[in-house]
Design an enzyme around this catalytic site. Structure first.
Site, PDB file in Angstrom:
ATOM      1  N   ASP A  96     -39.988  -9.464  41.243  1.00 51.53           N
ATOM      2  CA  ASP A  96     -39.562  -8.094  41.547  1.00 51.53           C
ATOM      3  C   ASP A  96     -38.937  -7.432  40.317  1.00 51.53           C
ATOM      4  OD1 ASP A  96     -39.113  -5.853  43.050  1.00 51.53           O
ATOM      5  OD2 ASP A  96     -37.453  -6.687  44.213  1.00 51.53           O
ATOM      6  N   ASN A 113     -48.121  -3.771  49.976  1.00 57.06           N
ATOM      7  CA  ASN A 113     -48.244  -3.100  48.674  1.00 57.06           C
ATOM      8  C   ASN A 113     -49.394  -2.093  48.611  1.00 57.06           C
ATOM      9  OD1 ASN A 113     -47.091  -5.946  46.679  1.00 57.06           O
ATOM     10  ND2 ASN A 113     -45.928  -4.205  47.484  1.00 57.06           N
TER      11      ASN A 113
END
Ligand code: FPP
Length: 242
Positions: free
Chosen positions: A28, A76
């Site tokens: 991340d 995503n």
């Protein structure tokens, strides 16, 4: 315990033992890293892909025989089209890269997740890389269009198709995308968020969790060492009294 081996005069190198067979990363912070440099998010993903190569290689060098990276989640797809396209392009480049290292670094790659969402061409390339690397032995799992809940539903549906009744934990495990490897001993998340975001939901039941503020593009070998050292300071009980 893990060993600290003298490699050179001054440098020490961590090596993992059998209690750390599998490490998984939630990569991340690519977007924030790019933003901090006044660059578009895609720039962060590009650097993130380079970091991924280095970290996978480093984990292999310290005797961790299974590495999983969360590269693209089922959620995503909701990102802007140009960002999704940029990640897909990086994926294509990453497959090419894998062919340059799979033999040398002994990498057996698996793509975890529902491949049906990808174009037939990309899906064929993913499957070919899996079969071409099957003779090597260090496991690299790249989670793509992956979601932990989706994986469990997928496993249950496979069992229904097989006509299974009285489903056991072993049945579910045998039908997860990760049936070829042990569960993660350690899950690392970068960029300061303290959650696991639908990653390895079943397999992570007893994983040790490690969170760091370092943004993924900046994540380095010494950050792996810190996570591994933290892992070895933990006492794992798996629900028992030790
Ligand atoms: C999270 O950062 C990262 C991702 C969703 C994608 C991870 C992708 C890579 C490391 C590179 C692509 C590699 C391959 C092989 C496909 P974020 O964008 O959520 O960062 P932010 O939270 O700072 O916005």
């Amino acid at each position: 315990m893990f060993g600290i081996k003298k490699k050179q005069e001054k440098k020490t190198k961590i090596t993992a033992d059998d209690s750390l067979r599998h490490i998984a990363f939630i990569m991340d912070g690519n977007g924030r890293w790019a933003k901090g440099k006044g660059m578009p998010r895609e720039f962060g993903h590009k650097k993130g892909a380079e970091t991924m190569k280095n970290i996978v290689k480093y984990c292999g060098s310290i005797n961790i025989n299974c590495v999983t990276v969360y590269a693209f989640s089922t959620e995503n797809w909701k990102r802007p089209e140009n960002e999704v396209n940029a990640i897909m392009e990086l994926l294509g480049q990453y497959i090419d890269y894998l062919y340059t290292v799979m033999e040398k670094d002994n990498i057996q790659v698996h793509f975890l997740g529902d491949k049906s969402r990808f174009t037939p061409e990309l899906r064929a390339r993913l499957e070919r890389a899996e079969s071409d690397s099957s003779k090597y032995s260090k496991i690299l799992n790249v989670a793509l269009n992956y979601g932990g809940r989706d994986e469990i539903v997928h496993a249950v549906n496979k069992l229904i198709e097989q006509g299974k009744e009285n489903i056991t934990e072993a049945d579910i495990e045998a039908n997860l995308y990760t049936s070829h490897c042990p569960p993660p001993d350690l899950i690392v998340r970068t960029a300061g968020e303290i959650r696991t975001s639908n990653f390895l939901l079943w397999q992570g039941a007893y994983s040790e969790l490690y969170f760091t503020d370092v943004l993924w593009p900046d994540f380095s070998e010494s950050d792996v060492d810190k996570a591994v050292e933290a892992f070895y300071r933990r006492t794992r009980r798996f629900g028992a009294v030790v």
